[in-house]
Design an enzyme around this catalytic site. Structure first.
Site, short mmCIF file in Angstrom:
data_model
loop_
_atom_site.label_atom_id
_atom_site.label_comp_id
_atom_site.label_asym_id
_atom_site.label_seq_id
_atom_site.Cartn_x
_atom_site.Cartn_y
_atom_site.Cartn_z
N LYS A 11 0.83 -1.21 0.00
CA LYS A 11 0.00 0.00 0.00
C LYS A 11 0.87 1.27 0.00
O LYS A 11 2.09 1.21 0.24
CB LYS A 11 -0.95 -0.05 1.21
CG LYS A 11 -1.99 -1.18 1.12
CD LYS A 11 -2.98 -1.13 2.29
CE LYS A 11 -4.02 -2.23 2.20
NZ LYS A 11 -5.02 -2.17 3.32
N TYR A 51 -12.25 -2.52 -3.72
CA TYR A 51 -12.77 -2.69 -2.36
C TYR A 51 -14.30 -2.60 -2.32
O TYR A 51 -14.87 -2.27 -1.27
CB TYR A 51 -12.14 -1.66 -1.42
CG TYR A 51 -10.78 -2.07 -0.88
CD1 TYR A 51 -10.61 -3.23 -0.12
CD2 TYR A 51 -9.65 -1.26 -1.08
CE1 TYR A 51 -9.37 -3.59 0.39
CE2 TYR A 51 -8.40 -1.63 -0.57
CZ TYR A 51 -8.28 -2.79 0.17
OH TYR A 51 -7.05 -3.16 0.69
N ASN A 114 -2.07 0.50 6.68
CA ASN A 114 -1.62 -0.78 7.25
C ASN A 114 -0.75 -1.62 6.30
O ASN A 114 -0.73 -2.84 6.37
CB ASN A 114 -2.79 -1.56 7.85
CG ASN A 114 -3.79 -2.01 6.82
OD1 ASN A 114 -3.66 -1.68 5.64
ND2 ASN A 114 -4.78 -2.75 7.23
N HIS A 117 -2.09 -5.42 1.53
CA HIS A 117 -3.37 -6.11 1.33
C HIS A 117 -3.09 -7.55 0.92
O HIS A 117 -2.15 -7.80 0.16
CB HIS A 117 -4.21 -5.45 0.23
CG HIS A 117 -5.29 -6.35 -0.28
ND1 HIS A 117 -6.50 -6.48 0.35
CD2 HIS A 117 -5.31 -7.24 -1.31
CE1 HIS A 117 -7.23 -7.40 -0.29
NE2 HIS A 117 -6.53 -7.87 -1.31
N GLU A 128 -9.64 -11.00 -7.50
CA GLU A 128 -8.70 -9.88 -7.32
C GLU A 128 -7.52 -9.97 -8.30
O GLU A 128 -7.06 -8.95 -8.80
CB GLU A 128 -8.20 -9.87 -5.87
CG GLU A 128 -9.30 -9.47 -4.90
CD GLU A 128 -8.85 -9.45 -3.45
OE1 GLU A 128 -9.68 -9.14 -2.59
OE2 GLU A 128 -7.65 -9.73 -3.16
#
Ligand code: RTP
Ligand code: MG
Length: 141
Positions: A11, A51, A114, A117, A128
């Protein structure tokens, strides 16, 4: 145990921290092969689509704002039990709750920023991976 593939994203916070190589090393040391990879600056539409399952959640706007805040590195990891293995390497969603030695414990600052993913099941991994990579750009080896 089955050979699986999973979709992994480094990320924007972790890309900004310059720890791409350290995270890739953890994948390799765990026996996961990088079989597709690219850097991308996601558009809002791309992040919202990725998402979409969280669209109704209160944190959705913050999540999308964060995912478009800078470039990400997207990869497909392949190996035995890759989906669960990758989730173990990542640690809990909230880095404060993540076990020591996990990617989120070591590199993440908050539940929003965070670091990584990872797909959470076989079906979501398939969806995905296809979202970001045409099949001909995944190089099994
Ligand atoms: P990811 O999908 O990014 O791998 O993370 P995850 O499975 O561990 O967590 P998930 O429940 O799928 O949530 C997706 C992302 O939304 C943010 N989030 N914020 N404020 C909150 O309560 C909250 N809950 C989730 C996190 O950034 C999480 O990675
Ligand atoms: Mg998730």
């Amino acid at each position: 145990m089955a050979i699986e593939r999973t979709l992994s994203i480094i990320k924007p916070d972790a890309v900004a921290k310059n720890v791409i190589g350290q995270i890739y090393t953890r994948f390799e040391n765990a026996g996961l092969k990088i079989v597709a990879a690219r850097m991308a600056q996601l558009s809002r539409a791309e992040a919202e689509g990725f998402y979409a399952v969280h669209a109704a959640r209160p944190f959705f706007k913050d999540l999308v704002d964060f995912m478009v805040s800078g470039p990400v590195i997207i990869q497909v990891l392949e190996g035995e039990n890759a989906i669960a293995k990758h989730r173990d390497l990542m640690g809990a969603t909230d880095p404060k709750k993540a076990e020591k030695g996990t990617i989120r414990a070591d590199f993440a600052d908050s539940i929003d920023a965070n670091a990584v993913h990872g797909s959470d099941a076989e079906e979501t991994a398939k969806t995905e991976i296809a979202y970001f990579f045409p099949a001909l750009n995944v190089y099994s080896r």
